[in-house]
Design an enzyme around this catalytic site. Sequence first.
Site, PDB file in Angstrom:
ATOM      1  N   GLU A 144     -21.689  49.264  -9.279  1.00 14.80           N
ATOM      2  CA  GLU A 144     -22.941  49.737  -8.708  1.00 14.80           C
ATOM      3  C   GLU A 144     -22.705  49.864  -7.204  1.00 14.80           C
ATOM      4  OE1 GLU A 144     -26.376  47.253  -9.303  1.00 14.80           O
ATOM      5  OE2 GLU A 144     -27.623  48.657  -8.162  1.00 14.80           O
ATOM      6  N   ARG A 192     -15.236  36.214 -15.827  1.00 12.63           N
ATOM      7  CA  ARG A 192     -15.244  36.558 -14.402  1.00 12.63           C
ATOM      8  C   ARG A 192     -14.164  35.784 -13.689  1.00 12.63           C
ATOM      9  NH1 ARG A 192     -20.071  38.818 -12.907  1.00 12.63           N
ATOM     10  NH2 ARG A 192     -19.819  38.625 -10.682  1.00 12.63           N
ATOM     11  N   LYS A 201     -21.827  40.150  -4.877  1.00 11.14           N
ATOM     12  CA  LYS A 201     -22.184  41.085  -3.805  1.00 11.14           C
ATOM     13  C   LYS A 201     -23.430  40.619  -3.067  1.00 11.14           C
ATOM     14  CE  LYS A 201     -21.753  44.604  -6.502  1.00 11.14           C
ATOM     15  NZ  LYS A 201     -21.873  45.932  -7.100  1.00 11.14           N
TER      16      LYS A 201
HETATM   17  P1  ATP Z   1     -21.654  41.115  -8.232  1.00  8.35           P
HETATM   18  O1  ATP Z   1     -22.137  39.952  -9.034  1.00  8.35           O
HETATM   19  O2  ATP Z   1     -20.630  40.767  -7.233  1.00  8.35           O
HETATM   20  O3  ATP Z   1     -22.752  41.934  -7.670  1.00  8.35           O
HETATM   21  P2  ATP Z   1     -21.537  42.962 -10.291  1.00  8.35           P
HETATM   22  O4  ATP Z   1     -21.070  42.650 -11.647  1.00  8.35           O
HETATM   23  O5  ATP Z   1     -22.999  43.079 -10.140  1.00  8.35           O
HETATM   24  O6  ATP Z   1     -20.891  41.977  -9.286  1.00  8.35           O
HETATM   25  P3  ATP Z   1     -20.720  45.670 -10.419  1.00  8.35           P
HETATM   26  O7  ATP Z   1     -20.617  46.664  -9.342  1.00  8.35           O
HETATM   27  O8  ATP Z   1     -21.757  45.859 -11.464  1.00  8.35           O
HETATM   28  O9  ATP Z   1     -20.910  44.266  -9.721  1.00  8.35           O
HETATM   29  O10 ATP Z   1     -19.315  45.392 -11.084  1.00  8.35           O
HETATM   30  C1  ATP Z   1     -18.485  46.398 -11.588  1.00  8.35           C
HETATM   31  C2  ATP Z   1     -17.562  45.796 -12.609  1.00  8.35           C
HETATM   32  O11 ATP Z   1     -16.817  44.724 -12.058  1.00  8.35           O
HETATM   33  C3  ATP Z   1     -18.323  45.227 -13.790  1.00  8.35           C
HETATM   34  O12 ATP Z   1     -17.663  45.662 -14.963  1.00  8.35           O
HETATM   35  C4  ATP Z   1     -18.227  43.756 -13.629  1.00  8.35           C
HETATM   36  O13 ATP Z   1     -18.246  43.144 -14.880  1.00  8.35           O
HETATM   37  C5  ATP Z   1     -16.888  43.601 -12.896  1.00  8.35           C
HETATM   38  N1  ATP Z   1     -16.880  42.372 -12.093  1.00  8.35           N
HETATM   39  C6  ATP Z   1     -17.769  42.027 -11.147  1.00  8.35           C
HETATM   40  N2  ATP Z   1     -17.488  40.811 -10.654  1.00  8.35           N
HETATM   41  C7  ATP Z   1     -16.383  40.381 -11.303  1.00  8.35           C
HETATM   42  C8  ATP Z   1     -15.592  39.183 -11.250  1.00  8.35           C
HETATM   43  N3  ATP Z   1     -15.888  38.187 -10.421  1.00  8.35           N
HETATM   44  N4  ATP Z   1     -14.523  39.085 -12.056  1.00  8.35           N
HETATM   45  C9  ATP Z   1     -14.206  40.083 -12.894  1.00  8.35           C
HETATM   46  N5  ATP Z   1     -14.905  41.216 -12.990  1.00  8.35           N
HETATM   47  C10 ATP Z   1     -15.991  41.381 -12.216  1.00  8.35           C
HETATM   48 MG    MG Z   2     -23.735  44.417 -11.736  1.00  8.33          MG
END
Ligand code: ATP
Ligand code: MG
Length: 809
Positions: A34, A282, A292
Amino acid sequence: MSAERPLDFIRQIVADDVASGTHGGRVLTRFPPEPNGYLHIGHAAAICLDFGVAEEVGGRTTLRMDDTNPTTEDPAFVEAIAEDIRWLGFEWEGDIRYASDYFEALYRMAERMIEDGFAYVDSLSEEEIRAYRGTVTEPGRPSPYRERSVEENLDLLRCMRAGEFEDGSHVLRARIDLAASNMKMRDPLMYRIRHAHHYRTGDEWPIYPMYDWAHGQSDAIEGITHSFCTLEFDNNRELYDWFIEHTRPSASGLDEVPGAEGGGGDELGSWNPRPRQYEFARLNLDYTVVSKRKLKALVTGGHVDGWDDPRMPTLAGLRRRGVTPEAIRIFIDQVGIAKADKRVDIGTFEYAIREALNTVAPRVLCVLDPLRVVVENFPEAEVEWSDAPYFPHDVESPPGDWPDTRRIPFTRELLIERDDFREHPPGGFRRLAPGREVRLRHAYFLRCRDVVRDAAGEIVELRCTYDPETRGGSASDGRKPAGTIHWVSATESLPVEARLYDRLFADPDPSGDRREFLAHLNPDSLVRMTDARIEPSVAGDPPGTHYQFERQGYFVRDEGDTGNGERLVFNRTVALRDTWSRRAVDGAGAGDSATAVVRERGPRDRGAVADDDGPIGEDTGRAERDRARAASAELAARYERYRTELDLSEDAADLLSGDLATADYFEAASGGAADARAVANWLIHEVRGATDGHVTETRLAPEALAALVTLVETGTVSRPVAKELLPRLVESGGDPAEIVEREGLGRIEDSGRIESVVERVLSEHPAEVARYREGQSALSGFFIGQVMRATEGRADPGVVRELVEEKLG
Ligand code: ATP
Ligand code: MG
């Protein structure tokens, strides 16, 4: 589970699909961020998986912005994300895709769902909807609007789309099951009214699809075959599958969507291919946060100097700090893909960084905290230049485009590290002291004759002599100097500012304390050495050069900040060796240094640092526990006993004696054969992590924890394997010894068996073997990681390293 599994569970699934011809052997994955922030090291794990898996089987990967939330997204983030992915070394197929490009298709599918009776417009407020939804133990109730006619629903949805309603007045919901045990299935929202400007679709849409509606359908539209996401989306899978089964591909007008490869007929659920979702753990890194939202709070709160502050775990920050893509890939590879969430020790990352930089970073001399030296027997105004090699001999093949040597100037006035001189040297001090002789790196022996002080008594200068017969570093009479130190010419060197970074948080798990992660910021995470001086050779080097400042660490020139043009600015990427020593309480990690468990803690030279079972944060929690002990003689007595009889640290004793349930649990677990301090450590660090801080809310019986600890302490099970097992035990209980036995998780003792895995790994990676033999010795980390993965962390890393190095010759 076999003892030698070459592939992680995801790669195994994909390999099986390819082998059995599912989707005609076609593999299309996607990375779906996102665009509401910068990518961080956790995303790098997802990127390496999404792109890596596809690459390995000749598949393809798309990059899709999941941009369904108009108020938080920004094109600047899209650009930064694209840049970071390219920097990591991956290239997506075709143009960047956007969920917002599918808004029309999604909308058409939604209308068709109404016609099919699978969606309805609800006019309850979101609060009422939540109340009607019930709880985990109580089923939900239907909304009074649930039985609206198809006509009325269509009419309302069209008016929603036409912008005729206020925000919040209606929503579109899927009609599924209000009694479903999975709360996600209780008629989830599909659309919300939001009169908000979207960075790509502008003011075209007054309604926006919910992430859960858009995400899985976007995969279907794109023709994604394997959709990987993190564990928290586990419950969403059922909903994504339901949407697939209750939509008709032909209803979406997909022909008009550029790049869409998915599709199918007019039948319900006839999507081809039908995306399958798999969840992985994760990546969480100690001493930092990977969310984020939290990273944004650090930026907007001014706690760091932007998203690319070198202390940030963002890819932009890591890049600015001097971490290379190769280091990140080595690291991610070593950590591997797991099914249960885990925290990874920062030492593992630092190890990978050193591995990656060792062979590429030319060595130069830089003095961070200078002390003046006058070489009394060297002529004034003379500059003696000599050639010095950039790389030591054990770096077999330094980068080919880098010269072998540079010129360094020796002069009457020199600078050495203040720390390298002691007037009263402690035992074992192998550097300069009055009357002593040291070797100056790449130059001469130097003897200290006298010490000059200022009015305040501070040492400001050393008077020394050099031995002209020792040029090149040895004396003909065979005498040995106390040690070798680095230095620069006081008159020919360049002024620099060296920025030394330490971990951003003082607590290994700053988010463990939900309320205030910012309270755990490390106040010393940036130290600026503004009087540093560097040898002049660096002046002409290309930007982005990674260096090793001898005896100090790896550094890179900061590209953003040129220090007003007055002095160069260098960021320390990582110190040379661990300046953080191993945890003392239970000697964790001894022999495990190649894997993800090298626990490190406070810098040795900073004096009193909390010991490792030290402050876990939660100041308010501490106050609460203190109050509880003040009110209960029983708890107070236990605290005392933990401190004195069990010799636990203050913090450990505090955490374990704050309430009776925790204290009883701890005592039940440590009462038997298991070592009490080891049990305390596991309880505090691991069980707390796995239970979100509530150590007693677990299916893991105290006896089972004791058994697990004993398995580790006796070397029957490796620490990483035990750590991976723990969340499962917390979740489902069970007898660790029995699980270890049944699943064959015990340590592999037989070095012949390890040897055969090493051989297989080497034979499976001929290209890497060739690169290693051409001098990329950093790859040994890669091979060790592969072997550890193949043995699921069960091999002894020391033995693996030996065997890998032996086989590679
Ligand atoms: P955040 O919690 O940091 O906002 P998010 O999952 O909301 O992370 P996205 O932009 O939706 O952020 O993430 C894109 C992809 O990265 C998703 O498939 C998510 O599952 C993966 N991802 C995010 N954080 C991690 C992590 N700590 N380890 C592995 N994969 C991750
Ligand atoms: Mg997300």
